[in-house]
Design a protein around this motif. Sequence first.
Motif, mmCIF file in Angstrom:
data_model
loop_
_atom_site.group_PDB
_atom_site.id
_atom_site.type_symbol
_atom_site.label_atom_id
_atom_site.label_comp_id
_atom_site.label_asym_id
_atom_site.label_seq_id
_atom_site.Cartn_x
_atom_site.Cartn_y
_atom_site.Cartn_z
ATOM 1 N N UNK A 1 0.782 -1.226 -0.146
ATOM 2 C CA UNK A 1 0.041 0.101 0.008
ATOM 3 C C UNK A 1 0.844 1.114 -0.058
ATOM 4 N N UNK A 2 2.098 1.342 0.844
ATOM 5 C CA UNK A 2 2.667 2.684 0.818
ATOM 6 C C UNK A 2 3.428 2.828 -0.397
ATOM 7 N N UNK A 3 4.146 1.665 -0.991
ATOM 8 C CA UNK A 3 4.632 1.741 -2.496
ATOM 9 C C UNK A 3 3.537 2.136 -3.354
ATOM 10 N N UNK A 4 2.245 1.696 -3.459
ATOM 11 C CA UNK A 4 1.452 2.415 -4.251
ATOM 12 C C UNK A 4 0.917 3.709 -4.375
ATOM 13 N N UNK A 5 0.868 4.179 -2.903
ATOM 14 C CA UNK A 5 0.876 5.541 -2.426
ATOM 15 C C UNK A 5 1.729 6.637 -3.075
ATOM 16 N N UNK A 6 3.251 6.047 -3.006
ATOM 17 C CA UNK A 6 4.350 6.928 -3.400
ATOM 18 C C UNK A 6 4.199 6.838 -5.032
ATOM 19 N N UNK A 7 3.760 5.562 -5.551
ATOM 20 C CA UNK A 7 3.729 5.486 -6.979
ATOM 21 C C UNK A 7 2.636 6.501 -7.580
ATOM 22 N N UNK A 8 1.442 6.832 -6.850
ATOM 23 C CA UNK A 8 0.536 7.822 -7.166
ATOM 24 C C UNK A 8 1.195 9.226 -7.057
ATOM 25 N N UNK A 9 1.976 9.223 -6.022
ATOM 26 C CA UNK A 9 2.617 10.572 -6.047
ATOM 27 C C UNK A 9 3.591 10.768 -7.115
ATOM 28 N N UNK A 10 4.203 9.774 -7.440
ATOM 29 C CA UNK A 10 5.286 9.664 -8.516
ATOM 30 C C UNK A 10 4.719 10.130 -9.986
ATOM 31 N N UNK A 11 3.295 10.308 -9.902
ATOM 32 C CA UNK A 11 2.767 10.689 -11.231
ATOM 33 C C UNK A 11 2.642 12.154 -11.470
ATOM 34 N N UNK A 12 3.415 12.869 -10.505
ATOM 35 C CA UNK A 12 3.596 14.403 -10.606
ATOM 36 C C UNK A 12 4.536 14.495 -11.691
ATOM 37 N N UNK A 13 4.575 15.361 -12.714
ATOM 38 C CA UNK A 13 5.504 15.406 -13.852
ATOM 39 C C UNK A 13 6.898 15.446 -13.270
ATOM 40 N N UNK A 14 7.313 16.216 -12.175
ATOM 41 C CA UNK A 14 8.649 16.269 -11.874
ATOM 42 C C UNK A 14 9.083 14.956 -11.431
ATOM 43 N N UNK A 15 8.094 14.268 -10.566
ATOM 44 C CA UNK A 15 8.458 13.082 -9.845
ATOM 45 C C UNK A 15 8.716 12.124 -10.912
ATOM 46 N N UNK A 16 7.815 12.098 -12.046
ATOM 47 C CA UNK A 16 7.867 11.123 -13.226
ATOM 48 C C UNK A 16 9.177 11.091 -13.601
ATOM 49 N N UNK A 17 9.585 12.303 -14.112
ATOM 50 C CA UNK A 17 11.240 12.326 -14.489
ATOM 51 C C UNK A 17 12.101 11.773 -13.629
#
Length: 174
Positions: free
Chosen positions: A40-56
């Motif tokens: 669940x925590x990994x999925x939560x951070x993956x969701x946060x990782x969708x932010x454009x700068x974080x995707x990069x």
Amino acid sequence: MSTTPAKPARIISLPLRLLKAVLAGLLALLILFEEWGWEPLQRALAWVGRIPGLRWLERHIAALPPYAALALFLVPTLMLLPVKLLALWTISRGKLVLGTLVILSAKVLGTAIVARLFTLTQPALMQLPWFARAFMRWTVWKNALLARVRASWLWRLGRVIKRHVQRRWQRLVS
């Protein structure tokens, strides 16, 4: 009638076995927390990782070579160590609740970050033969420990209580 004195090895062996059992229990609790929190925590951070700068940033992390990935994978542990030490200092100053909350928060945040970093760096880390062997041994050992814990009466009782609470909750909100 003569009594034979207890062998020193037996006298020492009992406390060592008890200590080993206590440590195994604590380790099992830690592993269970990791198991429950990891996905669940990994999925939560993956969701946060969708932010454009974080995707990069995530794309660059996933492209790291093996030893750079390993170094990055160790960073959260090193960064959170001073926070945990500060929390212990806070507890020693009589602020038990604050110190405990800081430790628990650091544990949750650390687990989330490590879970996400491992997901991103696992392909690179598995290119290191020693890491792949250690990971496989860890996985086998962890699964055996979890199987023993899940077979225990305490675990089964907890599952029954959890199902009972879930049913009651469903009735309340329905």
